[in-house]
Enzyme design. Sequence first.
Site, PDB file in Angstrom:
ATOM      1  N   VAL A 137       1.319  -0.983  -0.250  1.00  0.00           N
ATOM      2  CA  VAL A 137       0.006   0.111  -0.218  1.00  0.00           C
ATOM      3  C   VAL A 137       0.720   1.062  -0.111  1.00  0.00           C
ATOM      4  O   VAL A 137       2.012   0.895   1.249  1.00  0.00           O
ATOM      5  CB  VAL A 137      -1.315  -0.316   1.523  1.00  0.00           C
ATOM      6  CG1 VAL A 137      -1.531   0.897   1.562  1.00  0.00           C
ATOM      7  CG2 VAL A 137      -1.885  -1.727   0.948  1.00  0.00           C
ATOM      8  N   GLU A 189       5.586 -14.684   2.836  1.00  0.00           N
ATOM      9  CA  GLU A 189       6.362 -14.813   3.821  1.00  0.00           C
ATOM     10  C   GLU A 189       6.130 -13.322   4.312  1.00  0.00           C
ATOM     11  O   GLU A 189       6.394 -12.434   3.532  1.00  0.00           O
ATOM     12  CB  GLU A 189       7.747 -15.183   2.657  1.00  0.00           C
ATOM     13  CG  GLU A 189       8.636 -16.800   3.337  1.00  0.00           C
ATOM     14  CD  GLU A 189       7.664 -17.334   1.872  1.00  0.00           C
ATOM     15  OE1 GLU A 189       7.985 -16.339   0.736  1.00  0.00           O
ATOM     16  OE2 GLU A 189       7.918 -18.302   1.770  1.00  0.00           O
ATOM     17  N   TYR A 231      -1.539  -9.743   9.037  1.00  0.00           N
ATOM     18  CA  TYR A 231      -2.186 -11.357   8.745  1.00  0.00           C
ATOM     19  C   TYR A 231      -2.502 -12.368   9.110  1.00  0.00           C
ATOM     20  O   TYR A 231      -3.237 -12.854   8.989  1.00  0.00           O
ATOM     21  CB  TYR A 231       0.153 -11.056   7.694  1.00  0.00           C
ATOM     22  CG  TYR A 231       0.406 -10.963   6.881  1.00  0.00           C
ATOM     23  CD1 TYR A 231      -0.863 -10.507   5.828  1.00  0.00           C
ATOM     24  CD2 TYR A 231       1.763 -10.957   6.558  1.00  0.00           C
ATOM     25  CE1 TYR A 231      -0.350 -10.115   4.788  1.00  0.00           C
ATOM     26  CE2 TYR A 231       2.400 -10.141   5.066  1.00  0.00           C
ATOM     27  CZ  TYR A 231       0.972  -9.416   4.224  1.00  0.00           C
ATOM     28  OH  TYR A 231       1.729  -9.159   3.333  1.00  0.00           O
TER      29      TYR A 231
END
Length: 154
Positions: A79, A111, A123
Amino acid sequence: MSAVIKEAVINFRPMDEQDLTAVLAIENMAYDFPWSRVIFRDCLRVGYCCWVMERDGVVEGYSVMSVAVGESHVLNLCVNPGSHGKGYGGVLLEFMLDIARKHEADTAFLEVRPSNGAAKRLYQQSGFDEVGLRRDYYPARSGREDAIIMARSL
Ligand SMILES: CC(C)(COP(=O)(O)OP(=O)(O)OC[C@H]1O[C@@H](n2cnc3c(N)ncnc32)[C@H](O)[C@@H]1OP(=O)(O)O)[C@@H](O)C(=O)NCCC(=O)NCCS
């Protein structure tokens, strides 16, 4: 495809070569070790899922993901640094996971650097768990940095 964040209309569309100048401008601001134009071109050429996220026609983020035999790998998710912390990363990630489901992936992998707290939190919030470690995977300012492997079912 579109979503709404605080009155801004967000659109997603497949990335093409003409997006690479805008994509690379963000990439170079966002990462210490950015991908090159050649890497993005290769991702487009081999048919990876490459999408840009636009706000009012301006690229605010992008993601690159490979999908094969039921597994998706988020290879890049980024972003514009000027727009961090406003929810764009979460919307972009969920959009990519929907694309993975449409390609019949049942697991998503990625990763992340242990030092990348913002990405790790993003995440984890999305349901990714740590499933492994690749030693000395990334270049770092001094030497190398490990990669945490994360996965979630779709
Ligand atoms: C990681 C990245 C995509 C997050 O994008 P973003 O638009 O800032 O993220 P969001 O605003 O959607 O935030 C989603 C969650 O991420 C976490 N997060 C985002 N910025 C954070 C920060 N500065 N510190 C800690 N957590 C952060 C939070 O858990 C947040 O949820 P919350 O607001 O409910 O607490 C963005 O920081 C980025 O592009 N970084 C550079 C590229 C990169 O490192 N990509 C990941 C490679 S693995």
